[in-house]
Each structure stands twice: as structure tokens, then as C-alpha cells.
Design an enzyme around this catalytic site. Structure first.
Site, PDB file in Angstrom:
ATOM      1  NE  ARG A 191     -21.531  31.227  70.044  1.00  0.00           N
ATOM      2  CZ  ARG A 191     -21.845  32.397  69.487  1.00  0.00           C
ATOM      3  NH1 ARG A 191     -21.805  33.497  70.203  1.00  0.00           N
ATOM      4  NH2 ARG A 191     -22.170  32.454  68.223  1.00  0.00           N
ATOM      5  NE  ARG A 232     -17.694  37.313  72.233  1.00  0.00           N
ATOM      6  CZ  ARG A 232     -18.531  37.761  71.317  1.00  0.00           C
ATOM      7  NH1 ARG A 232     -18.217  38.825  70.596  1.00  0.00           N
ATOM      8  NH2 ARG A 232     -19.696  37.175  71.109  1.00  0.00           N
ATOM      9  NE  ARG A 240     -11.951  36.300  69.284  1.00  0.00           N
ATOM     10  CZ  ARG A 240     -11.569  37.319  68.539  1.00  0.00           C
ATOM     11  NH1 ARG A 240     -10.296  37.505  68.287  1.00  0.00           N
ATOM     12  NH2 ARG A 240     -12.468  38.155  68.042  1.00  0.00           N
ATOM     13  CG  ASP A 250     -19.027  30.445  63.789  1.00  0.00           C
ATOM     14  OD1 ASP A 250     -19.340  30.900  64.895  1.00  0.00           O
ATOM     15  OD2 ASP A 250     -19.673  30.692  62.750  1.00  0.00           O
ATOM     16  CE1 TYR A 270     -25.308  35.126  60.593  1.00  0.00           C
ATOM     17  CE2 TYR A 270     -26.237  32.902  60.577  1.00  0.00           C
ATOM     18  CZ  TYR A 270     -25.997  34.099  61.232  1.00  0.00           C
ATOM     19  OH  TYR A 270     -26.443  34.278  62.512  1.00  0.00           O
TER      20      TYR A 270
END
Ligand code: CP3
Length: 346
Positions: A26, A30, A39, A76, A152
Site C-alpha cells: 500500500r 491515502r 483520487r 485492487d 469477499y
């Protein structure tokens, strides 16, 4: 520059490199103000993943600041179910939301027909990165492992205990097996295309590997991963694969020996001396600084970095965290880490 002169690829080929190559899971994200700006420009998170120009830009942002030895494709793991026809959305502050797969009818609605077309922007990002990154930097492509992606898909969101995914695994093993088989096929196709567009290394993220008992771990973590590793090794020889069976504890040894991965990414709970003795003789190890030490900074951070370097840096090793960078991380702490790793003398 030939492949073998990249420090990152040499480490994966089994060389001990001092100081070791480094990157951080990562590393685009952010915690960086320039990421937050791009973003916003992109719209949603998935819009960013499917916008090659902006996805290349956010991949490059941390390289400019810190000089990492590897770039990781910005995307992702959940673009795979999205491309199979299961609607995926990322809700602000909530994480991923999917229409859950709970029955044979749900599963039958998924297919590979439009798969590569849907993922064309991701392949374009890989191709753009292969041209844009520095000649000494390696390009990592990635996917989720079938088990983690399946959690998921079945839960329809993130989960702590996976009641529905494990429910299907234990009560409807045939249906669960069909889903895993579809993911093995789709993920393999996806990774081969990433390689053909310029990915030089593949990392397979099995974030929830630690949730399974040994027998299920062998069947649903090791076996599908081994199929993927064997396919990459036979169809695209020379491209190394890093596996990340997060939380697997002592099962890391079986994972390394039975999947055939070239490198293994260690989560922060893995004892360093044990990894040096039990895993490093079999493959290159990567890891495993606690991402919260990178939030803390200061002397605690320095001591943590030194412990990892001093224990694992004497063999084939890639410095990394034990999991992804978290949003509250001060960017200057990443700079401090980069300096310390680059100046390590062994
Ligand atoms: O820099 C990099 O490491 C490359 C990009 C990358 C992302 N996700 C970007 C991302 C990679 C390799 C991933 C993998 C991923 N995605 C995993 C496996 C690794 C891990 O972290 O365990 C998993 C489980 C996912 C699924 C996922 N994506 C979740 C659960 C979430 C929500 C939680 C969160 O952190 O917000 C995401 C979103 C996500 N993926 C973000 C980023 C930068 C944040 C989204 C945003 O910008 O709003």
C-alpha cells in the site's frame, strides 16, 4: 537494463543484497496528500483503478518520494469479481460492498466472457508503468488469492469470522469448489496478461489465509496457489511469484514448501529468528515491520527496522511491512524508514 541487474529481481533469484531492496505494501494510498488529490480527481476508488493515466500517476507518486526498488500496479484484488460480473462498490468509510454469492444460481451468473475487456484499463496501466518507471525499478503485478477473493464474494463485504464463506466451504464443498475453480482460472488468465503487458514479478495476496484449519488451509489456500504458481512458472518462465499467506503462523512452512513460491511475505506476527531458520533457506523472505511502528515513528521505528534488518538481512531478503501502510502514517516517517534501510551496512 537487463532484468538481472535490478536489485529486487536479484533478491528474488536468491541473492543476498546489502542493503536489501525495499518497497512497502500500500505504498500508494491515502497517507499521501498527492494521492488524495488524484483520487478526488478520479471520482470513486474503482474509477481510479480503471483510469490508466491516473493509476500510473498514483503508482509513481511514492517512487518519486522514496526511491523504492519496486513499483506495484495500482489496482485492487476485487477487480476480478467485478470483471466476472459481480457488482463491486467501495463505500466511503465502509470498505467493499458486493452482491453476495450464496447459491448455485448466483454463481451461474458469473462468467469469463467479458473478463479481459473489462480489465483492459488495468492492462493499459501495467503497460504504461513498464515504460514510465526508472530502469532500476522492478514492476510488480498482483492478484488476490482465490480463498481471500472468495471471502469477499460470498460475504458481500469485509468480515471478521467469515460465517458465510466457511459455511459454504463446510456445508456445500462442491459449490465452494466450483467458485474456487473459477477464481483459479480467472486469476491465472489475469496474471498472465499482466506479465504480457510488462509485470516482472507477481504477488498473490492471501490476506485471510490465517482463518483456516490445517486441512482446509491445504485444500483452499495451498492447492489453488500451487496451481497458479505452476501455471506462471510453466507459461511465463523466469517470472518470480511472491506469496503472502497472512496470519498462517507455523503453516508458513507448508505454504512455502508446497506452493513453490519464489518469495514469501511475512506478516508482523512471524518471529524473525524462526523465519530466518525455517523459511529463508527455502525461499526469499519479505517483510515484516509492523505498519503501526511506521505511524509511531521515532526511536521505536528505528529499533523495529534494525531488528528486521539484523535478523533477515544476512540472507535473501526484501524489506517490507507485515501488512499495508495505514492512512494515519506520517509521510516523513516513511522517508525516515527509507533512509535507514538504504544506509544499512550489514
Ligand atoms: O500500493 C499498493 O499496495 C497497490 C494497490 C493495492 C490496493 N489494494 C489499493 C487500495 C493493493 C495491492 C491492494 C490489495 C488488496 N485490496 C487486498 C490485499 C492486501 C491487504 O491489504 O490485505 C485486499 C484485502 C483488498 C480489498 C480492499 N481494498 C479493502 C478491504 C479495501 C477497503 C479498506 C481500505 O483500506 O479502505 C480496499 C480499498 C483500497 N485498495 C484502497 C487502496 C489505496 C483505499 C481506497 C481509497 O482510496 O479510498
Amino acid at each position: 537494463m537487463s532484468q538481472t541487474s535490478k536489485r529486487f529481481l536479484r533478491a528474488l533469484a536468491g541473492e543476498t543484497i546489502t542493503p536489501p531492496p525495499f518497497w512497502l505494501m500500500r505504498q500508494a494510498g491515502r497517507y499521501l496528500p498527492e494521492y488524495r488529490q488524484t483520487r478526488t480527481q478520479a471520482g470513486s476508488f474503482l474509477d481510479l483503478c480503471y483510469n490508466p493515466e491516473l493509476a500510473v500517476e498514483v503508482t509513481l507518486q511514492p517512487l518519486r518520494r522514496y526511491g523504492f526498488d519496486a513499483a506495484i500496479l495500482f489496482s485492487d484484488i476485487l477487480v476480478v469479481p467485478d470483471a466476472l460480473g459481480q457488482k463491486v462498490a467501495f463505500k466511503e468509510g465502509e470498505g467493499p460492498v458486493l452482491t453476495p454469492i450464496r447459491s448455485a444460481e448466483d454463481l451461474d451468473r458469473l462468467d469469463l466472457a467479458g473478463f479481459h475487456q473489462h480489465l483492459a484499463p488495468v492492462y493499459a496501466t501495467v503497460a504504461g508503468l513498464a515504460k514510465a518507471i526508472p530502469s532500476t525499478t522492478a514492476l510488480i503485478g498482483f492478484s488476490g488469492a482465490p480463498w481471500t477473493v472468495a471471502t469477499y464474494m460470498i460475504e458481500g463485504s469485509g468480515s471478521k469470522d467469515f460465517p458465510n464463506a466457511k459455511g459454504m466451504m463446510f456445508s456445500q464443498p462442491e459449490l465452494f469448489g466450483r467458485l474456487i475453480a473459477l477464481l483459479v482460472q480467472a486469476t491465472g488468465d489475469y496474471l498472465i496478461r499482466q506479465i504480457d503487458n510488462g509485470a516482472e514479478v507477481i504477488q498473490i495476496f492471501d490476506t485471510w489465509a490465517g482463518a483456516l484449519p490445517e486441512e482446509e488451509f491445504a485444500k483452499w489456500v495451498i492447492a489453488p496457489t500451487r496451481t497458479l504458481v505452476e501455471r506462471i512458472h510453466s507459461e511465463r518462465p523466469g517470472v518470480p511469484v511472491i506469496g503472502f499467506p497472512r496470519g498462517a503462523g507455523i503453516l508458513y512452512t507448508r505454504y512455502v514448501q508446497e506452493t513453490g513460491v519464489d518469495g514469501v511475505s511475512l506478516d508482523s506476527s512471524i518471529p524473525l529468528a524462526w523465519a530466518a531458520e525455517a523459511l529463508q533457506p527455502h525461499c526469499t523472505v519479505q517483510g515484516n515491520l509492523d505498519p503501526l511502528l511506521l505511524v509511531a515513528g521515532g526511536e521505536a521505528l528505528d529499533a523495529g527496522i534494525d531488528r528486521v534488518l539484523n535478523t533477515l538481512g544476512k540472507g535473501p531478503f526484501i524489506f517490507n511491512l507485515g501488512h499495508g501502510i495505514v492512512p494515519p502514517t506520517p509521510p516523513e516517517n516513511v522517508a525516515r524508514l527509507a533512509e535507514r534501510v538504504k544506509n544499512w551496512k550489514g
